[in-house]
Design a protein around this motif. Sequence first.
Motif, PDB file in Angstrom:
ATOM      1  N   VAL A   1       7.210   6.719  -9.532  1.00 33.17           N
ATOM      2  CA  VAL A   1       8.079   7.403 -10.482  1.00 33.17           C
ATOM      3  C   VAL A   1       9.129   8.181  -9.701  1.00 33.17           C
ATOM      4  O   VAL A   1       8.798   8.943  -8.784  1.00 33.17           O
ATOM      5  CB  VAL A   1       7.258   8.372 -11.370  1.00 33.17           C
ATOM      6  N   ASP A   2      10.406   8.003 -10.080  1.00 34.93           N
ATOM      7  CA  ASP A   2      11.506   8.731  -9.453  1.00 34.93           C
ATOM      8  C   ASP A   2      11.492  10.171  -9.935  1.00 34.93           C
ATOM      9  O   ASP A   2      11.443  10.435 -11.134  1.00 34.93           O
ATOM     10  CB  ASP A   2      12.832   8.067  -9.810  1.00 34.93           C
ATOM     11  N   LYS A   3      11.534  11.123  -9.014  1.00 33.22           N
ATOM     12  CA  LYS A   3      11.441  12.533  -9.358  1.00 33.22           C
ATOM     13  C   LYS A   3      12.705  13.035 -10.054  1.00 33.22           C
ATOM     14  O   LYS A   3      12.627  13.839 -10.967  1.00 33.22           O
ATOM     15  CB  LYS A   3      11.190  13.350  -8.089  1.00 33.22           C
ATOM     16  N   SER A   4      13.860  12.545  -9.652  1.00 34.45           N
ATOM     17  CA  SER A   4      15.109  13.098 -10.172  1.00 34.45           C
ATOM     18  C   SER A   4      15.378  12.738 -11.625  1.00 34.45           C
ATOM     19  O   SER A   4      15.842  13.573 -12.396  1.00 34.45           O
ATOM     20  CB  SER A   4      16.287  12.652  -9.299  1.00 34.45           C
TER      21      SER A   4
ATOM     22  N   ILE B   1      10.321   5.240 -14.162  1.00 35.15           N
ATOM     23  CA  ILE B   1       9.337   4.432 -13.441  1.00 35.15           C
ATOM     24  C   ILE B   1      10.108   3.362 -12.677  1.00 35.15           C
ATOM     25  O   ILE B   1      10.780   2.524 -13.264  1.00 35.15           O
ATOM     26  CB  ILE B   1       8.305   3.831 -14.399  1.00 35.15           C
ATOM     27  N   LYS B   2      10.025   3.440 -11.370  1.00 36.24           N
ATOM     28  CA  LYS B   2      10.781   2.527 -10.515  1.00 36.24           C
ATOM     29  C   LYS B   2      10.018   1.242 -10.222  1.00 36.24           C
ATOM     30  O   LYS B   2      10.612   0.185 -10.098  1.00 36.24           O
ATOM     31  CB  LYS B   2      11.124   3.215  -9.184  1.00 36.24           C
ATOM     32  N   GLU B   3       8.704   1.365 -10.087  1.00 34.25           N
ATOM     33  CA  GLU B   3       7.925   0.200  -9.650  1.00 34.25           C
ATOM     34  C   GLU B   3       6.474   0.389 -10.072  1.00 34.25           C
ATOM     35  O   GLU B   3       5.980   1.509 -10.096  1.00 34.25           O
ATOM     36  CB  GLU B   3       8.014   0.134  -8.117  1.00 34.25           C
ATOM     37  N   TYR B   4       5.815  -0.703 -10.444  1.00 34.61           N
ATOM     38  CA  TYR B   4       4.381  -0.639 -10.702  1.00 34.61           C
ATOM     39  C   TYR B   4       3.737  -1.930 -10.251  1.00 34.61           C
ATOM     40  O   TYR B   4       4.359  -2.984 -10.216  1.00 34.61           O
ATOM     41  CB  TYR B   4       4.072  -0.328 -12.170  1.00 34.61           C
ATOM     42  N   ASP B   5       2.461  -1.810  -9.878  1.00 33.19           N
ATOM     43  CA  ASP B   5       1.710  -2.954  -9.373  1.00 33.19           C
ATOM     44  C   ASP B   5       0.293  -2.855  -9.933  1.00 33.19           C
ATOM     45  O   ASP B   5      -0.374  -1.845  -9.731  1.00 33.19           O
ATOM     46  CB  ASP B   5       1.693  -2.917  -7.844  1.00 33.19           C
ATOM     47  N   ILE B   6      -0.141  -3.887 -10.650  1.00 36.94           N
ATOM     48  CA  ILE B   6      -1.481  -3.915 -11.229  1.00 36.94           C
ATOM     49  C   ILE B   6      -2.222  -5.100 -10.631  1.00 36.94           C
ATOM     50  O   ILE B   6      -1.753  -6.223 -10.723  1.00 36.94           O
ATOM     51  CB  ILE B   6      -1.424  -4.025 -12.764  1.00 36.94           C
ATOM     52  N   GLN B   7      -3.371  -4.816 -10.015  1.00 37.97           N
ATOM     53  CA  GLN B   7      -4.138  -5.872  -9.369  1.00 37.97           C
ATOM     54  C   GLN B   7      -5.595  -5.783  -9.793  1.00 37.97           C
ATOM     55  O   GLN B   7      -6.097  -4.687 -10.043  1.00 37.97           O
ATOM     56  CB  GLN B   7      -4.039  -5.727  -7.853  1.00 37.97           C
ATOM     57  N   PRO B   8      -6.283  -6.935  -9.854  1.00 39.70           N
ATOM     58  CA  PRO B   8      -7.724  -6.896 -10.178  1.00 39.70           C
ATOM     59  C   PRO B   8      -8.490  -6.235  -9.035  1.00 39.70           C
ATOM     60  O   PRO B   8      -8.107  -6.346  -7.873  1.00 39.70           O
ATOM     61  CB  PRO B   8      -8.104  -8.360 -10.335  1.00 39.70           C
ATOM     62  N   LYS B   9      -9.547  -5.534  -9.398  1.00 36.67           N
ATOM     63  CA  LYS B   9     -10.389  -4.904  -8.382  1.00 36.67           C
ATOM     64  C   LYS B   9     -11.125  -5.987  -7.612  1.00 36.67           C
ATOM     65  O   LYS B   9     -11.553  -6.975  -8.182  1.00 36.67           O
ATOM     66  CB  LYS B   9     -11.416  -3.979  -9.029  1.00 36.67           C
ATOM     67  N   SER B  10     -11.311  -5.761  -6.339  1.00 32.79           N
ATOM     68  CA  SER B  10     -12.098  -6.707  -5.543  1.00 32.79           C
ATOM     69  C   SER B  10     -13.538  -6.233  -5.538  1.00 32.79           C
ATOM     70  O   SER B  10     -13.826  -5.069  -5.288  1.00 32.79           O
ATOM     71  CB  SER B  10     -11.550  -6.779  -4.119  1.00 32.79           C
TER      72      SER B  10
END
Length: 127
Positions: free
Chosen positions: A76-79, A83-92
């Motif tokens: 998340v950009d503070k200024s 939301i600039k970027e997100y990554d969702i991955q399955p748990k290993s």
Amino acid sequence: MTETVQETPPGAITNATPQPQIQVKDLNAETVTSMVAGFLKRIGHKGGLKPKRVSLEGEVYTVEVEMKKFSATVKVDKSNQEIKEYDIQPKSEETAASFSPKNLVFMMGVAAVVNVGLYFAFKLMGL
């Protein structure tokens, strides 16, 4: 007597007081975490969200969230609170067999049923 009146056209009316600038509320870890939780719920991850870590690096907050079967990292950009970027991955899964109390009780029940079954099977055979 003749009088000449010369009128000046009305100019643009301006307000003497300046308009207040919209201030962006300062972000902290709690507000960023709730913003990320709301974002993840909006995109379909309704189940239990467990925030694990929030860090500020420069002007970007990085939030790590654990879900039931996934883990997410959101930046998340503070200024501008965007939301600039997100990554969702399955748990290993690191261990194939987990020995939780529920699994242990189940395994003990299966072992008891097999033991009783074998006992009566051998008794019928005369062994």
